[in-house]
Motif scaffolding. Sequence first.
Motif, PDB file in Angstrom:
ATOM      1  N   VAL A 348       0.868  -1.171   0.000  1.00 53.62           N
ATOM      2  CA  VAL A 348       0.000   0.000   0.000  1.00 53.62           C
ATOM      3  C   VAL A 348       0.908   1.224   0.000  1.00 53.62           C
ATOM      4  CG1 VAL A 348      -1.730   1.315   1.275  1.00 53.62           C
ATOM      5  CG2 VAL A 348      -1.866  -1.168   1.211  1.00 53.62           C
ATOM      6  N   ALA A 349       0.705   2.108  -0.985  1.00 55.88           N
ATOM      7  CA  ALA A 349       1.507   3.323  -1.105  1.00 55.88           C
ATOM      8  C   ALA A 349       0.621   4.536  -0.857  1.00 55.88           C
ATOM      9  CB  ALA A 349       2.154   3.405  -2.480  1.00 55.88           C
ATOM     10  N   LEU A 350       1.173   5.495  -0.127  1.00 54.98           N
ATOM     11  CA  LEU A 350       0.420   6.684   0.246  1.00 54.98           C
ATOM     12  C   LEU A 350       1.249   7.914  -0.115  1.00 54.98           C
ATOM     13  CD1 LEU A 350      -2.208   7.566   1.718  1.00 54.98           C
ATOM     14  CD2 LEU A 350      -0.867   7.602   3.826  1.00 54.98           C
ATOM     15  N   GLU A 351       0.579   8.935  -0.613  1.00 50.67           N
ATOM     16  CA  GLU A 351       1.264  10.162  -1.007  1.00 50.67           C
ATOM     17  C   GLU A 351       0.384  11.353  -0.651  1.00 50.67           C
ATOM     18  OE1 GLU A 351       2.107  12.011  -5.224  1.00 50.67           O
ATOM     19  OE2 GLU A 351       3.557  10.398  -4.828  1.00 50.67           O
ATOM     20  N   VAL A 352       0.951  12.310   0.074  1.00 42.69           N
ATOM     21  CA  VAL A 352       0.265  13.536   0.467  1.00 42.69           C
ATOM     22  C   VAL A 352       1.178  14.697   0.115  1.00 42.69           C
ATOM     23  CG1 VAL A 352      -0.816  14.837   2.332  1.00 42.69           C
ATOM     24  CG2 VAL A 352      -0.885  12.326   2.359  1.00 42.69           C
ATOM     25  N   ASP A 353       0.693  15.619  -0.721  1.00 43.39           N
ATOM     26  CA  ASP A 353       1.535  16.765  -1.089  1.00 43.39           C
ATOM     27  C   ASP A 353       0.699  18.026  -1.162  1.00 43.39           C
ATOM     28  OD1 ASP A 353       0.160  16.627  -3.479  1.00 43.39           O
ATOM     29  OD2 ASP A 353       1.756  15.529  -4.501  1.00 43.39           O
ATOM     30  N   ASP A 354       1.405  19.142  -1.194  1.00 43.80           N
ATOM     31  CA  ASP A 354       0.776  20.450  -1.324  1.00 43.80           C
ATOM     32  C   ASP A 354       1.652  21.307  -2.226  1.00 43.80           C
ATOM     33  OD1 ASP A 354       2.482  22.540   0.456  1.00 43.80           O
ATOM     34  OD2 ASP A 354       2.482  20.559   1.447  1.00 43.80           O
ATOM     35  N   ASP A 355       1.147  22.476  -2.606  1.00 34.45           N
ATOM     36  CA  ASP A 355       1.896  23.351  -3.495  1.00 34.45           C
ATOM     37  C   ASP A 355       2.284  24.646  -2.806  1.00 34.45           C
ATOM     38  OD1 ASP A 355      -0.566  24.472  -3.225  1.00 34.45           O
ATOM     39  OD2 ASP A 355      -1.005  24.630  -5.371  1.00 34.45           O
ATOM     40  N   GLY A 356       2.451  24.589  -1.494  1.00 32.49           N
ATOM     41  CA  GLY A 356       2.838  25.787  -0.776  1.00 32.49           C
ATOM     42  C   GLY A 356       4.218  26.265  -1.173  1.00 32.49           C
ATOM     43  N   ALA A 357       4.428  27.551  -1.051  1.00 31.90           N
ATOM     44  CA  ALA A 357       5.721  28.116  -1.414  1.00 31.90           C
ATOM     45  C   ALA A 357       6.759  27.776  -0.348  1.00 31.90           C
ATOM     46  CB  ALA A 357       5.601  29.640  -1.563  1.00 31.90           C
ATOM     47  N   GLY A 358       7.955  27.439  -0.797  1.00 29.40           N
ATOM     48  CA  GLY A 358       9.039  27.144   0.119  1.00 29.40           C
ATOM     49  C   GLY A 358       8.890  25.781   0.753  1.00 29.40           C
ATOM     50  N   ALA A 359       9.815  25.473   1.681  1.00 24.93           N
ATOM     51  CA  ALA A 359       9.830  24.176   2.380  1.00 24.93           C
ATOM     52  C   ALA A 359       9.234  24.354   3.758  1.00 24.93           C
ATOM     53  CB  ALA A 359      11.246  23.628   2.444  1.00 24.93           C
ATOM     54  N   GLY A 360       7.958  24.665   3.772  1.00 25.06           N
ATOM     55  CA  GLY A 360       7.328  25.000   5.046  1.00 25.06           C
ATOM     56  C   GLY A 360       7.233  23.858   6.009  1.00 25.06           C
ATOM     57  N   ALA A 361       7.199  22.628   5.516  1.00 24.64           N
ATOM     58  CA  ALA A 361       7.024  21.484   6.417  1.00 24.64           C
ATOM     59  C   ALA A 361       8.320  20.973   6.988  1.00 24.64           C
ATOM     60  CB  ALA A 361       6.310  20.355   5.676  1.00 24.64           C
ATOM     61  N   THR A 362       9.424  21.625   6.701  1.00 19.38           N
ATOM     62  CA  THR A 362      10.703  21.158   7.230  1.00 19.38           C
ATOM     63  C   THR A 362      10.702  21.168   8.749  1.00 19.38           C
ATOM     64  OG1 THR A 362      11.796  22.036   5.286  1.00 19.38           O
ATOM     65  CG2 THR A 362      13.183  21.518   7.150  1.00 19.38           C
ATOM     66  N   THR A 363      10.042  22.152   9.306  1.00 19.08           N
ATOM     67  CA  THR A 363       9.976  22.231  10.768  1.00 19.08           C
ATOM     68  C   THR A 363       9.310  21.001  11.348  1.00 19.08           C
ATOM     69  OG1 THR A 363       9.819  24.613  10.591  1.00 19.08           O
ATOM     70  CG2 THR A 363       9.204  23.641  12.691  1.00 19.08           C
ATOM     71  N   ALA A 364       8.261  20.547  10.738  1.00 17.55           N
ATOM     72  CA  ALA A 364       7.557  19.364  11.245  1.00 17.55           C
ATOM     73  C   ALA A 364       8.393  18.125  11.103  1.00 17.55           C
ATOM     74  CB  ALA A 364       6.243  19.200  10.486  1.00 17.55           C
ATOM     75  N   PRO A 388      10.819  18.436  -0.092  1.00 14.07           N
ATOM     76  CA  PRO A 388      10.221  19.313  -1.111  1.00 14.07           C
ATOM     77  C   PRO A 388      10.001  18.560  -2.415  1.00 14.07           C
ATOM     78  CG  PRO A 388      12.538  19.830  -0.759  1.00 14.07           C
ATOM     79  CD  PRO A 388      12.178  18.835   0.280  1.00 14.07           C
ATOM     80  N   ARG A 389       8.943  18.916  -3.115  1.00 13.34           N
ATOM     81  CA  ARG A 389       8.643  18.266  -4.384  1.00 13.34           C
ATOM     82  C   ARG A 389       9.035  19.192  -5.537  1.00 13.34           C
ATOM     83  NH1 ARG A 389       2.388  18.571  -6.216  1.00 13.34           N
ATOM     84  NH2 ARG A 389       2.197  20.849  -6.172  1.00 13.34           N
ATOM     85  N   PRO A 390       9.254  18.649  -6.703  1.00 11.27           N
ATOM     86  CA  PRO A 390       9.599  19.489  -7.854  1.00 11.27           C
ATOM     87  C   PRO A 390       8.496  20.501  -8.158  1.00 11.27           C
ATOM     88  CG  PRO A 390      10.053  17.188  -8.332  1.00 11.27           C
ATOM     89  CD  PRO A 390       9.293  17.221  -7.035  1.00 11.27           C
TER      90      PRO A 390
END
Length: 408
Positions: A348-364, A388-390
């Motif tokens: 089972v493969a799972l993928e969750v992404d967003d298009d927010g500017a910058g690497a905002g989730a690095t803190t998490a 980060p995604r392309p």
Amino acid sequence: MSAAGSAWPVSEHGLVSGWPGAERARTWAGRHPRTADVLLAVALLPLALVIEHRGVAPTARPVLFATGVLLVSALAFRRRYPLTVLAASCALALVLGLFGPTFPPTVITVLVAVYTVGAHAERRRALVAVAALIVIIAVTVLRDDEFAESLARFVFASAVVVAAFVLGVNIRMRRMYLESLRDRALRAERERDQQAQIVAARERATIAREMHDIVAHNLSVMIALADGVAFAARTDPVNAETAAQHVSATGRQALDEMHRLLGVLRRNGDDSPRAPQPGVAQIDDLVEQVRTTGLPTTWTITGEPFPLSPTAELAVHRVVQEALTNVLKHAVRPSAAHVRLTYADPVVALEVDDDGAGAGATTAAAGHGLSGMRERVGVFDGEVTAGPRPGGGWRVTARLEPGSAATA
């Protein structure tokens, strides 16, 4: 069989008890060995005072009495100094033998000393002491003129001595066996307590992880909704009221889940009711919650779904929950989020992404959220990656094999 068992009770040492209080007396003697030895010496003392003295010169009788008293009194120290008491008993017995026939106190005392050596002395020294005693018996008995009669007396006396010694050794071995059983039972009890503590620690860690996911996600949703309420309160009261209702509903849902988890801690038995664990079907609710905050979110399933265990479904649900929470908390001005679940039996493969500017989730990624996701997926030999995604934004991917979990 039952009648025989009641007529001949057996102690824990395997010895037949002649009377009902024998076991209690043996237990008391084991707890108070010095007192028991003194009482034994006192009980045998009258025999030393009424010993046969016919044929003994009147002037030698005081020596005879004194020697008998010393012989019996030596038993008061038999457990503390078993070899010394045996040596003293043999020496005093030889002194008494100079006055004539061997007296009953002499035989009883020597046999008790031999038994004590077998039960309490070190094995090698005990064997040497008994062998020396048999030699003394041989020298004392075989010096008579009638060889056949002397030989019979030697065989009988040696057999009695060996029997007393073997009885003492047997009691010692049984005592050691019982001690080993007690020690094994204590160790088993300690290991059971340790296992219980380990299981309790695992349960606490699981509950803490569940609480983190629930509180972090629902608070993030509530904060985003509250910001929307504050923004729309003056310009769009209808939408503000709707958002406030969503805040209330999200808070109630969070409280219900927290009560469910805390109820696990309060339960005393397995018959308490259990609320169903969230799974793949409840991901729709997560996505809808995120949409109510104003972030468009899509949720797609590809591949041929196959049954997942409740533990695996919970892991998938929590990974999606944590990933969406990170989007709400750390993504910079995202315009959309996407959740994709792919079935490829047995993976089972799972993928969750967003298009927010910058690497905002690095803190998490540096906090407990990513480590919690990895722990959940690691149960199923899976892995989690985040980065980060392309083209901008952040992506969390998880891959797990539900059938590989031994404890799932």
